[in-house]
Design an enzyme around this catalytic site. Sequence first.
Site, short mmCIF file in Angstrom:
data_model
loop_
_atom_site.label_atom_id
_atom_site.label_comp_id
_atom_site.label_asym_id
_atom_site.label_seq_id
_atom_site.Cartn_x
_atom_site.Cartn_y
_atom_site.Cartn_z
N LYS A 114 0.95 -1.15 -0.01
CA LYS A 114 0.13 0.02 0.00
C LYS A 114 0.82 1.27 0.00
CE LYS A 114 -2.03 -0.97 3.84
NZ LYS A 114 -1.48 -2.29 4.35
N ARG A 117 -9.53 0.87 8.84
CA ARG A 117 -9.07 -0.48 9.35
C ARG A 117 -10.17 -1.29 10.01
NH1 ARG A 117 -3.38 0.56 9.09
NH2 ARG A 117 -2.16 -1.45 9.53
N ARG A 150 11.93 -6.23 5.79
CA ARG A 150 11.95 -4.84 6.03
C ARG A 150 12.50 -4.40 7.35
NH1 ARG A 150 5.93 -2.06 4.96
NH2 ARG A 150 5.62 -3.00 6.79
N ARG A 204 11.39 -0.84 11.00
CA ARG A 204 10.33 -0.64 12.06
C ARG A 204 10.28 -1.57 13.22
NH1 ARG A 204 4.92 0.12 8.28
NH2 ARG A 204 4.23 -0.94 10.31
N ARG A 230 -0.30 -8.78 13.67
CA ARG A 230 -0.83 -7.86 12.59
C ARG A 230 -1.51 -8.40 11.71
NH1 ARG A 230 4.44 -5.28 11.21
NH2 ARG A 230 3.45 -4.11 9.63
P1 ADP Z 1 1.01 -1.93 8.06
O1 ADP Z 1 0.29 -1.74 7.00
O2 ADP Z 1 2.30 -2.38 7.41
O3 ADP Z 1 0.55 -2.84 9.13
P2 ADP Z 1 0.81 0.68 9.07
O4 ADP Z 1 1.95 1.99 9.08
O5 ADP Z 1 -0.58 1.22 8.14
O6 ADP Z 1 1.63 -0.63 8.74
O7 ADP Z 1 0.37 0.61 10.61
C1 ADP Z 1 1.24 0.34 11.78
C2 ADP Z 1 0.45 0.27 13.05
O8 ADP Z 1 -0.03 1.53 13.27
C3 ADP Z 1 -0.59 -0.92 13.14
O9 ADP Z 1 -0.40 -1.82 13.28
C4 ADP Z 1 -1.48 0.03 14.24
O10 ADP Z 1 -1.09 -0.20 15.43
C5 ADP Z 1 -1.11 1.41 13.82
N1 ADP Z 1 -2.55 1.94 13.06
C6 ADP Z 1 -2.14 2.51 11.82
N2 ADP Z 1 -3.30 3.02 11.23
C7 ADP Z 1 -4.31 2.45 11.98
C8 ADP Z 1 -5.72 2.46 12.29
N3 ADP Z 1 -6.51 3.13 11.04
N4 ADP Z 1 -6.70 2.20 13.26
C9 ADP Z 1 -5.86 1.71 14.33
N5 ADP Z 1 -4.58 1.68 14.18
C10 ADP Z 1 -3.72 1.91 13.05
#
Ligand code: ADP
Length: 188
Positions: A13, A88, A127, A134, A145
């Site tokens: 994404k 999400r 990664r 990260r 996750r």
């Molecule tokens: P990825 O898509 O690789 O899991 P992101 O950078 O989108 O990584 O998200 C990393 C973390 O940030 C998630 O595991 C969550 O803890 C938090 N997070 C990001 N976006 C949201 C959201 N819309 N609602 C709740 N938590 C979020």
Amino acid sequence: MRLILLGPPGAGKGTQAKILVEDYGIPQLSTGDILRSAIAAKTPMGLAAKEVMDRGDLVSDTIVNGIVSERLDAPDCKPGFILDGFPRTIAQAEALSTMLKEKSMELNAVVEIKADVDVLVQRVVSRGKEAGGRADDNEAVLRNRLEVYNQQTAPLVKYYADKGQLKSVDGMEPVETVTASIKAAIGS
Ligand code: ADP
């Protein structure tokens, strides 16, 4: 162009959003990036989010809905935006729908980037091992996750399909092919 990119962690994404930002001249709204900046800046929101994110769980809807609503009001979102990592949960999708109505904005499409779980684990774990990787990109947290994705986020595929807004692309193809599929899916 107002777009949501949907897909499991590591599906690409962020990579695709960055390319579309260049091509369409609209910003990427990544709730993950915004939360990570808040953590780096040690703001109260960042401090509250850090532990939850390190476990791979979801930050509260109230926090992320607030981030997005505020971000959508910035002038650079006028011509459009790419939402990456939001919504999400079904509750976040409902909140987004209300927000967009209030702001007189309409979504053009929701693009699901489909990906194979075993490939995702390999991609994300490597990664995490890169310099500056990260904290949540290790295998145990990633498994959580992915589980959170399957339970809380995957239902959005049907949610948007039922609304007739969903387009799906194969995220296992090379980056340029995925970009081309997304552009074809959104018709521009
Ligand atoms: P990825 O898509 O690789 O899991 P992101 O950078 O989108 O990584 O998200 C990393 C973390 O940030 C998630 O595991 C969550 O803890 C938090 N997070 C990001 N976006 C949201 C959201 N819309 N609602 C709740 N938590 C979020």
